[in-house]
Design a protein around this motif. Structure first.
Motif, mmCIF file in Angstrom:
data_model
loop_
_atom_site.group_PDB
_atom_site.id
_atom_site.type_symbol
_atom_site.label_atom_id
_atom_site.label_comp_id
_atom_site.label_asym_id
_atom_site.label_seq_id
_atom_site.Cartn_x
_atom_site.Cartn_y
_atom_site.Cartn_z
ATOM 1 N N VAL A 40 26.163 -5.861 0.662
ATOM 2 C CA VAL A 40 24.908 -6.563 0.367
ATOM 3 C C VAL A 40 25.002 -7.960 0.984
ATOM 4 C CG1 VAL A 40 23.438 -7.468 -1.479
ATOM 5 C CG2 VAL A 40 24.665 -5.319 -1.835
ATOM 6 N N GLY A 41 23.954 -8.384 1.665
ATOM 7 C CA GLY A 41 23.920 -9.738 2.229
ATOM 8 C C GLY A 41 23.619 -10.754 1.134
ATOM 9 N N TRP A 42 24.244 -11.924 1.209
ATOM 10 C CA TRP A 42 23.986 -12.973 0.195
ATOM 11 C C TRP A 42 22.517 -13.409 0.245
ATOM 12 C CZ3 TRP A 42 21.914 -17.609 1.605
ATOM 13 C CH2 TRP A 42 22.045 -18.000 2.933
ATOM 14 N N TYR A 43 21.864 -13.125 1.379
ATOM 15 C CA TYR A 43 20.488 -13.581 1.631
ATOM 16 C C TYR A 43 19.442 -12.513 1.290
ATOM 17 C CZ TYR A 43 22.525 -11.135 5.563
ATOM 18 O OH TYR A 43 23.237 -10.230 6.307
ATOM 19 N N GLU A 44 19.875 -11.374 0.736
ATOM 20 C CA GLU A 44 18.940 -10.263 0.567
ATOM 21 C C GLU A 44 18.117 -10.300 -0.720
ATOM 22 O OE1 GLU A 44 20.480 -6.254 1.211
ATOM 23 O OE2 GLU A 44 21.786 -7.046 2.782
ATOM 24 N N GLY A 45 18.555 -11.083 -1.702
ATOM 25 C CA GLY A 45 17.891 -11.050 -3.009
ATOM 26 C C GLY A 45 16.557 -11.758 -3.036
ATOM 27 N N LYS A 46 15.833 -11.563 -4.156
ATOM 28 C CA LYS A 46 14.456 -12.082 -4.231
ATOM 29 C C LYS A 46 14.398 -13.610 -4.314
ATOM 30 C CE LYS A 46 13.805 -11.374 -9.249
ATOM 31 N NZ LYS A 46 14.858 -10.539 -9.824
ATOM 32 N N ALA A 64 30.969 -16.642 7.325
ATOM 33 C CA ALA A 64 32.026 -16.478 6.319
ATOM 34 C C ALA A 64 31.900 -17.550 5.235
ATOM 35 C CB ALA A 64 33.396 -16.555 6.984
ATOM 36 N N ILE A 65 31.523 -18.771 5.653
ATOM 37 C CA ILE A 65 31.417 -19.891 4.707
ATOM 38 C C ILE A 65 30.380 -19.579 3.617
ATOM 39 C CG2 ILE A 65 30.578 -22.283 4.530
ATOM 40 C CD1 ILE A 65 31.830 -22.692 7.403
ATOM 41 N N CYS A 66 29.243 -18.976 4.028
ATOM 42 C CA CYS A 66 28.145 -18.762 3.068
ATOM 43 C C CYS A 66 28.513 -17.763 1.963
ATOM 44 C CB CYS A 66 26.865 -18.348 3.800
ATOM 45 S SG CYS A 66 26.181 -19.659 4.845
ATOM 46 N N PRO A 67 28.916 -16.534 2.299
ATOM 47 C CA PRO A 67 29.228 -15.601 1.206
ATOM 48 C C PRO A 67 30.446 -16.035 0.401
ATOM 49 C CG PRO A 67 29.799 -14.609 3.320
ATOM 50 C CD PRO A 67 29.052 -15.882 3.609
ATOM 51 N N GLN A 68 31.378 -16.735 1.055
ATOM 52 C CA GLN A 68 32.557 -17.202 0.315
ATOM 53 C C GLN A 68 32.137 -18.179 -0.773
ATOM 54 O OE1 GLN A 68 36.356 -18.080 2.218
ATOM 55 N NE2 GLN A 68 36.271 -20.142 1.385
ATOM 56 N N ARG A 69 31.235 -19.116 -0.444
ATOM 57 C CA ARG A 69 30.818 -20.098 -1.442
ATOM 58 C C ARG A 69 30.080 -19.430 -2.604
ATOM 59 N NH1 ARG A 69 31.041 -25.603 -2.005
ATOM 60 N NH2 ARG A 69 29.950 -26.141 -3.895
ATOM 61 N N VAL A 70 29.204 -18.481 -2.268
ATOM 62 C CA VAL A 70 28.448 -17.790 -3.320
ATOM 63 C C VAL A 70 29.416 -17.025 -4.227
ATOM 64 C CG1 VAL A 70 26.723 -16.000 -3.760
ATOM 65 C CG2 VAL A 70 26.353 -17.670 -1.908
ATOM 66 N N GLY A 86 20.240 -19.853 -5.987
ATOM 67 C CA GLY A 86 19.448 -18.612 -5.957
ATOM 68 C C GLY A 86 20.315 -17.412 -5.606
ATOM 69 N N ALA A 87 21.201 -17.609 -4.639
ATOM 70 C CA ALA A 87 22.051 -16.498 -4.194
ATOM 71 C C ALA A 87 23.014 -16.072 -5.298
ATOM 72 C CB ALA A 87 22.825 -16.899 -2.940
ATOM 73 N N VAL A 88 23.555 -17.045 -6.033
ATOM 74 C CA VAL A 88 24.494 -16.707 -7.117
ATOM 75 C C VAL A 88 23.773 -15.818 -8.141
ATOM 76 C CG1 VAL A 88 25.780 -17.665 -9.074
ATOM 77 C CG2 VAL A 88 25.983 -18.710 -6.811
ATOM 78 N N GLU A 89 22.549 -16.188 -8.499
ATOM 79 C CA GLU A 89 21.805 -15.395 -9.487
ATOM 80 C C GLU A 89 21.430 -14.024 -8.920
ATOM 81 O OE1 GLU A 89 18.613 -17.607 -11.370
ATOM 82 O OE2 GLU A 89 19.845 -19.428 -11.251
ATOM 83 N N ASP A 90 20.994 -13.995 -7.659
ATOM 84 C CA ASP A 90 20.645 -12.713 -7.017
ATOM 85 C C ASP A 90 21.860 -11.776 -6.986
ATOM 86 O OD1 ASP A 90 18.013 -13.400 -6.435
ATOM 87 O OD2 ASP A 90 18.418 -13.952 -4.342
ATOM 88 N N VAL A 91 22.995 -12.317 -6.582
ATOM 89 C CA VAL A 91 24.192 -11.481 -6.413
ATOM 90 C C VAL A 91 24.721 -11.029 -7.774
ATOM 91 C CG1 VAL A 91 26.574 -11.431 -5.552
ATOM 92 C CG2 VAL A 91 24.770 -12.472 -4.173
ATOM 93 N N SER A 150 22.631 -8.092 -8.745
ATOM 94 C CA SER A 150 22.889 -6.957 -7.869
ATOM 95 C C SER A 150 24.268 -6.347 -8.143
ATOM 96 C CB SER A 150 22.754 -7.452 -6.421
ATOM 97 O OG SER A 150 23.519 -6.725 -5.540
ATOM 98 N N TYR A 151 25.251 -7.187 -8.445
ATOM 99 C CA TYR A 151 26.608 -6.692 -8.739
ATOM 100 C C TYR A 151 26.622 -5.934 -10.067
ATOM 101 C CZ TYR A 151 31.665 -6.669 -9.573
ATOM 102 O OH TYR A 151 32.957 -6.283 -9.845
ATOM 103 N N GLN A 152 25.946 -6.470 -11.070
ATOM 104 C CA GLN A 152 25.903 -5.778 -12.376
ATOM 105 C C GLN A 152 25.249 -4.403 -12.233
ATOM 106 O OE1 GLN A 152 27.700 -6.809 -14.575
ATOM 107 N NE2 GLN A 152 27.923 -9.005 -14.211
ATOM 108 N N GLU A 153 24.200 -4.370 -11.431
ATOM 109 C CA GLU A 153 23.496 -3.106 -11.175
ATOM 110 C C GLU A 153 24.431 -2.104 -10.469
ATOM 111 O OE1 GLU A 153 19.657 -2.280 -8.539
ATOM 112 O OE2 GLU A 153 19.443 -3.976 -9.936
ATOM 113 N N PHE A 154 25.189 -2.617 -9.520
ATOM 114 C CA PHE A 154 26.145 -1.785 -8.778
ATOM 115 C C PHE A 154 27.191 -1.191 -9.712
ATOM 116 C CE2 PHE A 154 30.292 -1.961 -6.368
ATOM 117 C CZ PHE A 154 30.095 -0.821 -5.609
ATOM 118 N N LEU A 155 27.645 -1.975 -10.688
ATOM 119 C CA LEU A 155 28.680 -1.497 -11.607
ATOM 120 C C LEU A 155 28.146 -0.459 -12.577
ATOM 121 C CD1 LEU A 155 30.833 -4.558 -12.749
ATOM 122 C CD2 LEU A 155 31.297 -2.925 -10.928
ATOM 123 N N SER A 156 26.852 -0.536 -12.904
ATOM 124 C CA SER A 156 26.346 0.317 -13.988
ATOM 125 C C SER A 156 25.881 1.671 -13.502
ATOM 126 C CB SER A 156 25.216 -0.380 -14.728
ATOM 127 O OG SER A 156 24.139 -0.580 -13.844
#
Ligand code: NI
Length: 244
Positions: free
Chosen positions: A142-148, A41-47, A230-235, A238-244
């Motif tokens: 989407v996992g916070w750890y899934e991005g490139k 919970a701590i990890c995705p919350q921080r991102v 890295g996770a902030v940029e990945d997410v 991914s979020y912008q893509e999800f919205l569009s």
């Protein structure tokens, strides 16, 4: 924007410019001899909080419990049954949908949640389909750890020693968030086996200290800072893509 710190008027105003929301979800479960029980919970919350600081994306309160039945042989672990988690996710989505939210992006920290969340999404879509309606709702996990960027950092720092549970990657991020509570322990063996499991008894028998394939001892808060960025940029992407 954090939903928790917003008023209803601010939420109403937000909905005029966006109907998307990020909902961090984790678990309360053991993470080996060095990892916090709250790691997932701590990890995705921080991102999500970092994203909220830098953008006007609405972030909902973190869901701290998940589907963790396989960890119940370890003290402190808590699980929701899949049916409980599915019901909770549906209630959260339908509550927010009532106000006009349409895009629900669950930022996940725990692989064990994925099946139940996908089942909840299918339930929601099924209700529309069976009523011969077209649902305006879009749901994603989407996992916070899934991005490139995160994957590249994991490869660079940990390689095969990242494993799949109590990973040095997730521990690093959680130590970055809570350096005051960071721990160390002797990893014996350094890298435990990797594999599958059934229930909690089976899990404990196969993975006695709780780790799966991971050398948690490689975790540092410094690497956690890089992973967070890295996770902030990945997410964000991914979020912008999800919205569009
Ligand atoms: Ni975890």
């Amino acid at each position: 924007m954090l939903l928790q710190l917003s008023t209803w008027q601010e939420t109403e105003a937000y909905l005029k410019q966006s109907t998307g929301i990020i909902i961090p979800i984790g678990s309360t479960e053991q993470h080996g001899p060095m990892g916090f029980i709250g790691t997932d919970a701590i990890c995705p919350q921080r991102v999500a909080e970092e994203l909220s600081n830098r953008t006007d994306i609405m972030v909902a309160p973190t869901l701290h419990y998940g589907m963790s039945q396989h960890h119940l042989e370890f003290p402190g672990s808590v699980t929701l049954r899949p049916t409980t988690l599915i019901a909770m996710i549906k209630d959260i989505i339908y509550s927010l949908a009532r106000h006009g939210f349409t895009h629900f992006y669950f930022l996940n920290g725990h692989g064990g949640n994925v099946d139940s969340l996908k089942a909840a999404f299918s339930e929601i879509y099924s209700e529309a389909s069976l009523n011969a309606e077209s649902s305006p709702l879009h749901c994603s996990i989407v996992g916070w750890y899934e991005g490139k960027r995160v994957s590249a950092l994991e490869e660079k720092y940990f390689g095969d020693a990242n494993g799949s549970h109590a990973t040095p990657s997730e521990l690093s991020l959680s130590f970055y968030v809570h350096p005051e509570a960071a721990k160390s322990a002797k990893m014996d063996p350094e890298i435990p086996p990797e594999g599958d499991f059934r229930d909690a008894a089976d899990y404990r028998k196969q993975y006695p200290d709780g780790r799966i394939g991971s050398n948690s001892g490689l975790a540092t808060a410094e690497i956690g800072a890089e992973l967070c960025e890295g996770a902030v940029e990945d997410v964000m992407e991914s979020y912008q893509e999800f919205l569009s």
